[in-house]
Scaffold this motif. Structure first.
Motif, PDB file in Angstrom:
ATOM      1  N   ASN A 249     -18.784  13.369 -16.962  1.00  0.00           N
ATOM      2  CA  ASN A 249     -19.444  13.982 -15.806  1.00  0.00           C
ATOM      3  C   ASN A 249     -18.441  14.289 -14.704  1.00  0.00           C
ATOM      4  OD1 ASN A 249     -22.419  14.477 -15.495  1.00  0.00           O
ATOM      5  ND2 ASN A 249     -22.514  12.497 -16.531  1.00  0.00           N
ATOM      6  N   ILE A 250     -17.566  13.332 -14.439  1.00  0.00           N
ATOM      7  CA  ILE A 250     -16.568  13.549 -13.382  1.00  0.00           C
ATOM      8  C   ILE A 250     -15.531  14.577 -13.844  1.00  0.00           C
ATOM      9  CG2 ILE A 250     -14.769  12.443 -11.979  1.00  0.00           C
ATOM     10  CD1 ILE A 250     -16.444   9.869 -12.123  1.00  0.00           C
ATOM     11  N   GLY A 251     -15.108  14.453 -15.106  1.00  0.00           N
ATOM     12  CA  GLY A 251     -14.068  15.352 -15.637  1.00  0.00           C
ATOM     13  C   GLY A 251     -14.516  16.812 -15.621  1.00  0.00           C
ATOM     14  N   ILE A 252     -15.762  17.042 -16.020  1.00  0.00           N
ATOM     15  CA  ILE A 252     -16.251  18.425 -16.057  1.00  0.00           C
ATOM     16  C   ILE A 252     -16.419  18.960 -14.632  1.00  0.00           C
ATOM     17  CG2 ILE A 252     -18.324  19.795 -16.617  1.00  0.00           C
ATOM     18  CD1 ILE A 252     -18.300  18.120 -19.302  1.00  0.00           C
ATOM     19  N   HIS A 253     -16.845  18.101 -13.732  1.00  0.00           N
ATOM     20  CA  HIS A 253     -16.951  18.527 -12.335  1.00  0.00           C
ATOM     21  C   HIS A 253     -15.556  18.851 -11.786  1.00  0.00           C
ATOM     22  CE1 HIS A 253     -20.321  18.971  -9.700  1.00  0.00           C
ATOM     23  NE2 HIS A 253     -19.630  18.524  -8.677  1.00  0.00           N
ATOM     24  N   ALA A 254     -14.554  18.069 -12.180  1.00  0.00           N
ATOM     25  CA  ALA A 254     -13.179  18.345 -11.743  1.00  0.00           C
ATOM     26  C   ALA A 254     -12.754  19.735 -12.213  1.00  0.00           C
ATOM     27  CB  ALA A 254     -12.244  17.285 -12.301  1.00  0.00           C
ATOM     28  N   ARG A 255     -13.113  20.065 -13.454  1.00  0.00           N
ATOM     29  CA  ARG A 255     -12.741  21.373 -14.001  1.00  0.00           C
ATOM     30  C   ARG A 255     -13.410  22.511 -13.222  1.00  0.00           C
ATOM     31  NH1 ARG A 255     -12.343  22.233 -20.534  1.00  0.00           N
ATOM     32  NH2 ARG A 255     -11.050  24.089 -20.426  1.00  0.00           N
TER      33      ARG A 255
ATOM     34  N   THR B 271      -7.368  20.325 -13.719  1.00  0.00           N
ATOM     35  CA  THR B 271      -7.303  20.226 -15.183  1.00  0.00           C
ATOM     36  C   THR B 271      -6.167  19.296 -15.608  1.00  0.00           C
ATOM     37  OG1 THR B 271      -5.924  22.198 -15.188  1.00  0.00           O
ATOM     38  CG2 THR B 271      -8.257  22.528 -15.621  1.00  0.00           C
ATOM     39  N   GLY B 272      -6.079  19.076 -16.910  1.00  0.00           N
ATOM     40  CA  GLY B 272      -4.959  18.355 -17.506  1.00  0.00           C
ATOM     41  C   GLY B 272      -4.853  16.910 -17.042  1.00  0.00           C
ATOM     42  N   ALA B 273      -3.599  16.472 -16.847  1.00  0.00           N
ATOM     43  CA  ALA B 273      -3.335  15.065 -16.513  1.00  0.00           C
ATOM     44  C   ALA B 273      -3.954  14.698 -15.161  1.00  0.00           C
ATOM     45  CB  ALA B 273      -1.826  14.828 -16.477  1.00  0.00           C
ATOM     46  N   ARG B 274      -3.925  15.653 -14.223  1.00  0.00           N
ATOM     47  CA  ARG B 274      -4.485  15.374 -12.894  1.00  0.00           C
ATOM     48  C   ARG B 274      -5.986  15.060 -12.989  1.00  0.00           C
ATOM     49  NH1 ARG B 274      -4.632  12.816  -8.940  1.00  0.00           N
ATOM     50  NH2 ARG B 274      -5.637  13.596  -7.075  1.00  0.00           N
ATOM     51  N   ARG B 275      -6.637  15.769 -13.884  1.00  0.00           N
ATOM     52  CA  ARG B 275      -8.076  15.547 -14.075  1.00  0.00           C
ATOM     53  C   ARG B 275      -8.324  14.124 -14.593  1.00  0.00           C
ATOM     54  NH1 ARG B 275     -12.654  18.449 -17.835  1.00  0.00           N
ATOM     55  NH2 ARG B 275     -11.299  18.054 -19.587  1.00  0.00           N
ATOM     56  N   ARG B 276      -7.528  13.707 -15.558  1.00  0.00           N
ATOM     57  CA  ARG B 276      -7.714  12.357 -16.123  1.00  0.00           C
ATOM     58  C   ARG B 276      -7.433  11.292 -15.067  1.00  0.00           C
ATOM     59  NH1 ARG B 276      -5.545  15.064 -20.484  1.00  0.00           N
ATOM     60  NH2 ARG B 276      -3.417  14.485 -19.979  1.00  0.00           N
ATOM     61  N   GLU B 277      -6.351  11.519 -14.287  1.00  0.00           N
ATOM     62  CA  GLU B 277      -6.000  10.544 -13.237  1.00  0.00           C
ATOM     63  C   GLU B 277      -7.113  10.445 -12.200  1.00  0.00           C
ATOM     64  OE1 GLU B 277      -1.309  11.803 -13.416  1.00  0.00           O
ATOM     65  OE2 GLU B 277      -2.388  12.021 -11.503  1.00  0.00           O
ATOM     66  N   ARG B 278      -7.583  11.616 -11.780  1.00  0.00           N
ATOM     67  CA  ARG B 278      -8.604  11.647 -10.727  1.00  0.00           C
ATOM     68  C   ARG B 278      -9.899  10.982 -11.210  1.00  0.00           C
ATOM     69  NH1 ARG B 278      -9.191  11.008  -5.748  1.00  0.00           N
ATOM     70  NH2 ARG B 278     -10.840  12.199  -4.747  1.00  0.00           N
ATOM     71  N   THR B 279     -10.247  11.224 -12.461  1.00  0.00           N
ATOM     72  CA  THR B 279     -11.460  10.613 -13.029  1.00  0.00           C
ATOM     73  C   THR B 279     -11.336   9.088 -12.994  1.00  0.00           C
ATOM     74  OG1 THR B 279     -11.804  12.522 -14.459  1.00  0.00           O
ATOM     75  CG2 THR B 279     -12.920  10.500 -15.106  1.00  0.00           C
ATOM     76  N   ALA B 280     -10.176   8.595 -13.433  1.00  0.00           N
ATOM     77  CA  ALA B 280      -9.967   7.136 -13.463  1.00  0.00           C
ATOM     78  C   ALA B 280      -9.998   6.561 -12.050  1.00  0.00           C
ATOM     79  CB  ALA B 280      -8.637   6.831 -14.144  1.00  0.00           C
ATOM     80  N   GLU B 281      -9.351   7.258 -11.106  1.00  0.00           N
ATOM     81  CA  GLU B 281      -9.328   6.784  -9.710  1.00  0.00           C
ATOM     82  C   GLU B 281     -10.741   6.654  -9.149  1.00  0.00           C
ATOM     83  OE1 GLU B 281      -5.367   9.341  -8.509  1.00  0.00           O
ATOM     84  OE2 GLU B 281      -7.189   9.653  -7.318  1.00  0.00           O
TER      85      GLU B 281
ATOM     86  N   MET C 297     -12.404  32.114 -14.854  1.00  0.00           N
ATOM     87  CA  MET C 297     -12.494  31.864 -16.300  1.00  0.00           C
ATOM     88  C   MET C 297     -12.379  30.366 -16.613  1.00  0.00           C
ATOM     89  SD  MET C 297     -12.843  33.169 -19.321  1.00  0.00           S
ATOM     90  CE  MET C 297     -12.561  32.694 -21.004  1.00  0.00           C
ATOM     91  N   LYS C 298     -11.445  29.683 -15.915  1.00  0.00           N
ATOM     92  CA  LYS C 298     -11.249  28.253 -16.166  1.00  0.00           C
ATOM     93  C   LYS C 298     -12.534  27.483 -15.868  1.00  0.00           C
ATOM     94  CE  LYS C 298      -6.314  27.654 -15.383  1.00  0.00           C
ATOM     95  NZ  LYS C 298      -5.305  27.219 -14.405  1.00  0.00           N
ATOM     96  N   ARG C 299     -13.212  27.890 -14.819  1.00  0.00           N
ATOM     97  CA  ARG C 299     -14.429  27.184 -14.423  1.00  0.00           C
ATOM     98  C   ARG C 299     -15.537  27.436 -15.435  1.00  0.00           C
ATOM     99  NH1 ARG C 299     -12.681  28.926  -8.900  1.00  0.00           N
ATOM    100  NH2 ARG C 299     -11.892  27.015  -7.962  1.00  0.00           N
ATOM    101  N   ALA C 300     -15.566  28.656 -15.993  1.00  0.00           N
ATOM    102  CA  ALA C 300     -16.570  28.950 -17.030  1.00  0.00           C
ATOM    103  C   ALA C 300     -16.357  28.024 -18.222  1.00  0.00           C
ATOM    104  CB  ALA C 300     -16.457  30.407 -17.457  1.00  0.00           C
TER     105      ALA C 300
END
Lengths: 333, 370
Positions: A103-109, A114-124, B1-4
């Motif tokens: 849920n958090i990861g997809i909201h981050a996207r 994206t990428g490593a920053r997304r994983r870090e932010r989710t964990a934080e 596109m990334k958000r989609a």
């Protein structure tokens, strides 16, 4: 991102209105929220709080007036507003068929993280809201309090300047409510983030908010700090006391005191006084007892509550309105 | 596109976790293929034929022998002798017989005197298929009775030799294109339209709308994830159905690529159509109420189960406006005729046009606000 706006004004609402058919849900409301402030919109269900917050978060277009949020106009520059705000809606909007981390990861996207920053932010964020051990649990398996914490984590994923919380503790048990309150207080303490929350709980507004706007039937009827709002209600402090023996002139002795607005004799040398000065009136009463060499058998002071403020400004109690209309409709409040 | 792609990721994670959704979208088309494919199109056999011989002459015995020969070989019908015509017709009405053949009195004498006697075949026309099969078989039988014993000296008679251009196509093969289109449609309904409305009514869309995702990215995300799911369903039914129906040379690479492109195009068109229909709907009961009707309105006029040539004119017009028609025709051409993508130009154009129109319409109707 969560730095205060340079002007010192985080939200500037100017004569904003919203009409649903014949119903004027919000009618020419204006107010400002300072950067770093916790600002509360207090009112019963149906008062217009959620509609107001939905307009400020660009979910519902206003039918009149406008507002700037984080320095950007909600009508002409909504995407800039969305980039700078976090929203925890009244309804749980996290996906029950996804895990907490997803849920958090997809909201981050959705915010381009994206990428490593997304994983870090989710964990934080999972750590920050105390859900690290439930990272891989489906959101549908969380308790109401945990789910609300997940929603808050999701709203913080892009580190927003301003956080909107629409009735963040509605439906939560007392322990979960306190947990959400602590989180809200902590959020403001971090980087001076601005918070705007709606609530119909007096104690919540009193405890959390720097300033409170009382909303009723689409209008703001009063706006100030909780202390100033309470002080604005004349004679709202109630003191009940009993002398032994009774005062020589009874109620007349009490009415002569400057702090006393009115006196009601309850019998057996017991009186109920209303006062503008709140607890400070107690000293005058003690001095009066001493002067007449009487014993003060009991003295209790009941402070003004925001309920009294609400009653004073609207003519009806908040709790009775909340009971009369317990379920807000989607799209309105 | 990334958000989609965030929406696509969300849907794919949920899809992976709900094999029931894939199962549900595959079961109906595959069951329909196997059951309907085997129920329809087979030769009718073992119809009970009551035979009432009121003549008992030598020519009537010849008729009965020919009837018994059919019963022993082609087995279209099985003769049962009756003495009383009324009893035989009573059994026909009760459903114990499929037809009754009556050989009239003086049949043999009239035949020998060339008075053209008439045999009577009484059929149960509540079942037109069975009645038609018995009728055909009896017509052949009577023609054989009438055939001259010695070759005529009259000028030669023209004859027709029928040559089928493709190997024998049974009904299950005929039905497969419709089943593939149906699988895509069912997934479009459940994994596209229904999920979209359910998510909207549960407030999940509100969670996306407060983020900076644009209207275009939302539309792209919803349609892309729906199309991927519809493609998975369509491709799975295509492969499983081709194996079940024993389509010759199905795994030839070029043909597989052409069929896959057709599945992709159909998925985009049907998901787009679903998104167009659901763009302004908020009540989760609405799609549940209309999907059954929609299925009938799109599937049956498409020629999936019966040739469009047999439809009345108004239904043919309906077929012409039905995107399903072009999907079914395209799949049928590639699966049964194997003539390449050039033969389905009209179908590709119609599906591409449908996709463009419905996506443009959906974009106009879709609101990024509550």
């Amino acid at each position: 991102m969560a730095a205060p706006a340079q002007s010192g004004i985080a939200i500037d609402v100017r004569s904003i209105s919203k009409r649903f058919g014949a119903l004027e849900a919000v009618d020419q409301v204006s107010f400002m929220v300072k950067s770093g402030e916790i600002f509360g919109l207090l009112g019963p269900n149906g008062a217009g709080k959620s509609t107001l917050i939905r307009m400020l978060t660009t979910l519902v277009p206003p039918t009149g007036g406008t507002a700037t949020v984080a320095g950007h106009d909600i009508i002409h520059d909504p995407n800039a507003v969305r980039e700078r705000i976090g929203v925890i809606p009244q309804n749980m909007t996290s996906d029950p068929e996804l895990t907490c981390a997803e849920n958090i990861g997809i909201h981050a996207r959705l915010y381009g993280i994206t990428g490593a920053r997304r994983r870090e932010r989710t964990a934080e964020l999972l750590e920050a809201v105390g859900l690290s051990d439930r990272a891989n649990a489906m959101a549908s398996t969380l308790s109401g309090g945990m789910r609300r914490r997940l929603e808050i984590a999701r709203g913080l994923v892009h580190d927003p300047q301003i956080l909107f919380l629409d009735e963040p503790t509605t439906g939560l048990d007392p322990v979960s409510r306190v947990s959400v309150w602590e989180m809200v207080t902590h959020l403001r303490a971090q980087q001076g983030r601005t918070l705007l929350l709606t609530t119909h709980y007096m104690d919540e507004a009193d405890r959390l908010c720097d300033r409170v706007a009382i909303v009723d039937k689409g209008h703001i009827v009063a706006l100030d700090t909780p202390v100033a709002l309470k002080a604005s209600v004349p004679g709202a402090s109630r003191i009940e006391l009993q002398f032994d023996p009774d005062l020589p002139r009874g109620a007349a002795d009490l009415e002569a005191l400057p702090a006393v607005k009115s006196v009601r004799a309850l019998g057996s040398a017991t009186y109920r006084i209303s006062s503008d000065r709140g607890p400070a009136s107690a000293q005058e009463l003690i001095d009066l007892a001493r002067a007449h060499k009487l014993e003060l058998k009991s003295l209790s002071v009941e402070s003004t509550s925001l309920d009294d403020v609400f009653l004073h400004y609207t003519g009806h109690g908040l709790s009775e309105m909340a009971e009369a209309d317990p379920q807000p409709q989607r799209g309105r409040a | 596109m990334k958000r989609a792609l965030a929406l696509v990721e969300r849907d794919m994670r949920k899809f992976r976790r709900s094999p029931a959704l894939l199962f549900a979208s595959l079961v109906l088309p595959l069951v329909q293929l196997v059951i309907l494919g085997n129920a329809f199109g087979g030769n009718i056999k073992n119809v009970m034929l009551g035979v009432v011989n009121l003549d008992h002459g030598p020519e009537s015995v010849d008729v009965i022998e020919r009837v018994r020969a059919v019963g022993a070989n082609a087995r279209t019908f099985l003769p049962v002798d009756y003495v009383d015509q009324g009893v035989a017709i009573g059994d026909l009405r009760k459903g114990e017989l499929g037809a009754v053949l009556i050989i009239p009195q003086h049949y043999s004498r009239d035949l020998l005197e060339q008075h053209q006697p008439r045999l009577a075949l009484i059929t149960d026309n509540t079942d037109r298929s069975t009645a038609g099969a018995v009728d055909d078989q009896m017509t052949q039988l009577v023609a054989s009775i009438n055939a001259p014993q010695v070759a005529s000296r009259e000028p030669g008679q023209a004859a027709l030799d029928v040559v089928e251009v493709y190997p024998y196509i049974n009904y299950i093969k005929y039905l497969l294109p419709g089943s593939v289109a149906l699988a895509i449609f069912v997934m479009s309904m459940i994994g596209g339209g229904l999920l979209f409305i359910d998510d909207k009514s549960r407030g999940l869309h509100e969670g996306y709308m407060v983020t900076p995702i644009t209207k275009w990215e939302l539309i792209l995300g919803f349609n892309l994830s729906g199309s991927i799911k519809a493609f998975i369903a369509g491709e799975t039914v295509l492969v499983l159905g081709a194996v079940v129906a024993d389509i010759p040379n199905f795994f030839e690479p070029i043909r597989l690529i052409e069929l896959t492109l057709m599945v992709i195009l159909t998925s985009i068109a049907l998901i787009g159509m679903m998104f167009f229909l659901m763009a302004r709907i908020n009540d989760p009961l609405v799609p549940r109420a209309i999907f059954g009707v929609l299925n009938t309105l799109l599937f049956f006029p498409s020629g999936a189960v019966y040739p469009i040539a047999g439809f009345p004119q108004w239904l043919r017009w309906m077929s012409a406006g039905d995107p399903f028609t072009y999907a079914v025709h395209g799949f049928r051409t590639l699966l049964l005729k194997d003539v390449g993508i050039s033969a389905i130009g009209t179908d590709v154009f119609a599906l591409a046009l449908t996709s463009t129109v419905v996506l443009a319409g959906a974009t106009l109707l879709f609101r990024r606000t509550l």
